[in-house]
Design a protein around this motif. Structure first.
Motif, short mmCIF file in Angstrom:
data_model
loop_
_atom_site.label_atom_id
_atom_site.label_comp_id
_atom_site.label_asym_id
_atom_site.label_seq_id
_atom_site.Cartn_x
_atom_site.Cartn_y
_atom_site.Cartn_z
N LEU A 457 0.86 -1.18 0.00
CA LEU A 457 0.00 0.00 0.00
C LEU A 457 0.90 1.24 0.00
N VAL A 458 0.68 2.11 -0.97
CA VAL A 458 1.50 3.31 -1.12
C VAL A 458 0.60 4.53 -0.98
N CYS A 459 0.97 5.47 -0.10
CA CYS A 459 0.08 6.58 0.22
C CYS A 459 0.86 7.89 0.34
N ASN A 460 0.15 9.00 0.12
CA ASN A 460 0.75 10.31 0.40
C ASN A 460 0.85 10.50 1.91
N GLN A 546 5.16 15.61 -2.39
CA GLN A 546 6.59 15.73 -2.54
C GLN A 546 7.08 14.64 -3.51
N PRO A 547 8.34 14.72 -3.96
CA PRO A 547 8.86 13.64 -4.83
C PRO A 547 8.80 12.28 -4.13
N PHE A 548 8.53 11.23 -4.90
CA PHE A 548 8.49 9.87 -4.37
C PHE A 548 9.87 9.25 -4.48
N ARG A 549 10.37 8.72 -3.40
CA ARG A 549 11.67 8.05 -3.41
C ARG A 549 11.50 6.60 -3.89
N ALA A 561 4.61 -8.41 -5.79
CA ALA A 561 3.25 -8.26 -5.28
C ALA A 561 2.58 -7.06 -5.94
N PRO A 562 1.25 -7.02 -6.00
CA PRO A 562 0.56 -5.83 -6.52
C PRO A 562 0.82 -4.62 -5.62
N VAL A 563 0.88 -3.45 -6.24
CA VAL A 563 1.12 -2.19 -5.52
C VAL A 563 -0.14 -1.35 -5.64
N ILE A 564 -0.70 -0.95 -4.50
CA ILE A 564 -2.00 -0.28 -4.48
C ILE A 564 -1.82 1.17 -4.08
N PRO A 565 -2.07 2.12 -4.99
CA PRO A 565 -1.95 3.54 -4.62
C PRO A 565 -3.14 4.00 -3.78
N GLN A 616 1.98 9.87 -9.75
CA GLN A 616 0.89 10.37 -10.57
C GLN A 616 -0.44 9.72 -10.18
N ALA A 617 -0.39 8.42 -9.87
CA ALA A 617 -1.61 7.71 -9.47
C ALA A 617 -2.16 8.28 -8.16
N VAL A 618 -1.27 8.54 -7.19
CA VAL A 618 -1.70 9.10 -5.91
C VAL A 618 -2.23 10.52 -6.11
N GLN A 619 -1.55 11.29 -6.98
CA GLN A 619 -2.01 12.67 -7.26
C GLN A 619 -3.41 12.66 -7.87
N ASP A 620 -3.65 11.73 -8.80
CA ASP A 620 -4.98 11.64 -9.44
C ASP A 620 -6.05 11.26 -8.42
#
Length: 626
Positions: A457-460, A546-549, A561-565, A616-620
């Motif tokens: 799970l990837v989040c802002n 901010q920029p994603f590392r 594994a699948p990555v879920i924004p 970009q996916a998180v921004q959208d």
């Protein structure tokens, strides 16, 4: 399903609910009728004292839980549980026939034998009762289903106890008590025929009849998952706590409140109503999920209102006792006591329903019934220990209100011990408290989080409480990969560390610690679990992304594994964000219950999950709402 009550309209739940309700009702009808008869007519049955007979009857009923729970668990894992439920109802009818013979022949050994067999009936049905629910209910129905079962069980106990006492004093011959029990058992059998099939998870299992070795094996199954075992200990503690209070009601009503028999009925009814309310509220408070954050909430209420019950109790004998209900209800202290009892019951519901659901969800399917059997054994053991301890304290001169106070303090100690061993309970409580007390959380796209299997799970990163918000939103436990600065926060840092969160210096892409934690995160995925992280590393200073590392890429390169924004909305500008330069600057900046949201997008493959694509996916998903 719009609510838990909708389950009562479904053929996969209603027949089972009626069956278990009537079984609990019948157990208590016969048991209480027998105790009342032996209490008021002891001389016509035996030379033993009435007090000894009452305790003997209670011991005989609970003995089968120690002797046969292990065998019952094996049978429920080996055979279809619907078939077992029907056979148990047939056994119940036979037991009522034995009881009728005992009443007709005026034979105390036959009646005590029937009581022992009723204990066997409850022992055999116990693993079926809780292990069948995950087979017939969806995961988002488990809390509601358990709530209805718990509420129904306590209502059945109350009605059965009252009916048994009334029948014992009203019928011309006690054989009619057994006749009534036989009728109830027959109706229960008819309802059991509507229970859908529940195929066994281990049909090849060889039943071990040795109760000692099999009990240890069942406990070993329960201990394979630390959270499950400690949840079982929590359930057992609740039964000790609740049974201790219930056992004192007759003496408390007579010697402390100065009431009559009707006062005992009132106390029992109020306590039962409280448990029913608390159990049924669990689904609403948990959002139809297994929300273990309610467990600490429940334990807090059990302690606070247990202490207040002790403080509200009269210090000495009441003048003019025994008092009628009208006179008792005319006193303010009585209303305070009744409120305490209903709240103890209600918070008990918050405590026990999520624990039962957690045991069902996290137990291995092939061992679930045997784990439930281990739970039943420990429940019985705890209740016996509690009864012995209460008897010893009262025998040493302690008053009943002081006994309540000691039990409440012990409850706090036990709760802190369990939560210290498993910080997940406290973290979930903080998360639940945050999204119900400070914010109103809206969840969109939650179905994109897989029901099982690994995912990242990837989040802002907006605030200091992002971890808690994600934890509150996720239907599954999440292991967080966080910057080491998070672990320096008071309380939260300690809880995160003890809960298994992974910490490293995420600002340095080449640090040895980052490589180590990425390997640890990959191992977590390999075990089929969820990992969550914030590629911005620290929470935003201006509300913008901010920029994603490149933290995700090395992890999914090891385990694809699948990555879920995901995107958090509405947290910027709150007390926990860095608006105006620092967090925690202005309390109630946006008031209480401000709206926030978490928006979850469709999963990306490991190859697609580049830092730029993820950002970009998180921004959208976030849009213009910060």
């Amino acid at each position: 399903m719009s609510s838990q009550f909708g389950l009562l309209k479904t053929p996969r739940f209603l027949p089972f609910f009626i069956t278990q309700f009537l079984g609990a009702f019948n157990d208590n009808l016969f048991k209480n009728a027998l105790i009342v008869l032996l209490t008021f007519q002891a001389a016509s049955w035996t030379s033993l004292k009435a007090e000894i007979l009452a305790n003997l009857a209670a011991g005989i009923f609970i003995l089968p839980f120690f002797l046969f729970s292990a065998t019952a668990g094996q049978l429920a894992d080996k055979h279809d549980k619907a078939t077992l439920a029907r056979l148990v109802k047939v056994l119940e009818m036979a037991i009522m026939a034995v009881a009728a013979a005992g009443f007709w022949l005026h034979s105390l050994p036959l009646l005590l034998g029937a009581l022992f067999l009723l204990g066997c009936h409850s022992t055999l049905f116990g693993p079926v009762k809780y292990a069948i629910l995950p087979q017939h209910l969806h995961e988002d129905e488990l809390v509601g289903g358990n709530a209805l079962i718990e509420a129904g069980t306590f209502v059945a106990i109350l009605i059965g106890t009252l009916t048994g006492g009334l029948l014992a004093g009203a019928v011309t011959h006690p054989v009619w008590v057994a006749a009534g029990g036989l009728l109830v058992a027959f109706v229960g059998y008819l309802s059991s025929r509507g229970i859908p099939t529940a195929p066994p998870p281990a049909p090849e299992l060889r039943v071990n009849p040795n109760p000692i070795t099999e009990t240890w094996r069942n406990i070993a199954f329960a201990r394979e998952n630390r959270t499950v075992f400690l949840s079982i200990l929590g359930i057992s503690w609740f039964w000790l706590y609740g049974a201790l209070f219930l056992a004192q009601f007759p003496a408390y009503a007579k010697n402390v409140l100065g009431g009559a028999e009707s006062t005992v009925t009132l106390l029992l009814a109020i306590f039962t109503i409280g448990i029913g309310i608390g159990s049924l509220l669990c689904e609403r408070l948990s959002g139809k999920r297994v929300e273990i954050g309610l467990v600490p909430f429940g334990s807090i209420g059990l302690t606070l209102f247990g202490l207040d019950l002790a403080l509200a109790s009269p210090a000495g004998p009441i003048a003019g006792a025994p008092l009628g209900l009208g006179m008792l209800l005319g006193q303010w202290s009585t209303w305070r006591i009744l409120v305490d009892l209903v709240l103890i019951g209600m918070f008990g519901g918050f405590f026990i329903v999520p624990l039962y659901a957690l045991v069902q969800v996290r137990s291995a399917t092939e061992h679930r019934a045997r784990i439930i059997a281990a739970n039943n054994i420990l429940n019985a053991l705890f209740m016996v220990v509690g009864a012995v301890a209460a008897g010893a304290l009262l025998g040493a001169g302690m008053t009943i209100p002081w006994l309540f106070a000691v039990a409440a303090v012990c409850n706090a100690v036990v709760a802190l011990y369990i939560y210290g061993l498993i910080p997940e309970f406290l973290l979930r409580f903080l998360a639940w408290l945050l999204v119900h007390g400070a914010y109103r959380l809206e969840k969109r796209g939650i179905d994109h989080i897989p029901v099982e299997g690994p995912a990242v799970l990837v989040c802002n990163h907006v605030s200091l409480v992002d971890v808690l918000v994600i934890m509150a939103a996720s239907p599954r436990p999440v292991r967080f990969l966080l910057d080491e600065r998070f672990f320096r926060l008071p309380i939260l840092g300690s809880l995160l560390r003890r809960s298994g969160a992974i910490g490293a210096d995420l600002s340095d892409a080449h640090s040895a610690s980052l490589v180590r934690v990425q390997e640890e995160a990959a191992a977590t995925l390999a075990a089929g679990n969820l990992v969550a992280l914030f590629p911005e590393v620290t929470h935003t200073p201006d509300g913008h992304l901010q920029p994603f590392r490149p933290i995700v890429t090395p992890i999914v390169a090891r385990i694809p594994a699948p990555v879920i924004p995901m995107a958090l909305q509405g947290l910027w500008g709150s007390f926990f964000s860095r608006i105006e330069g620092r967090a925690l600057g202005r309390p109630f900046r946006r008031g209480l219950l401000s709206r926030i949201a978490i928006v979850i997008g469709a999963p990306l493959t490991a190859d697609e999950a580049t830092p730029e694509r993820l950002r970009q996916a998180v921004q959208d998903l976030r849009g213009e709402c910060r």
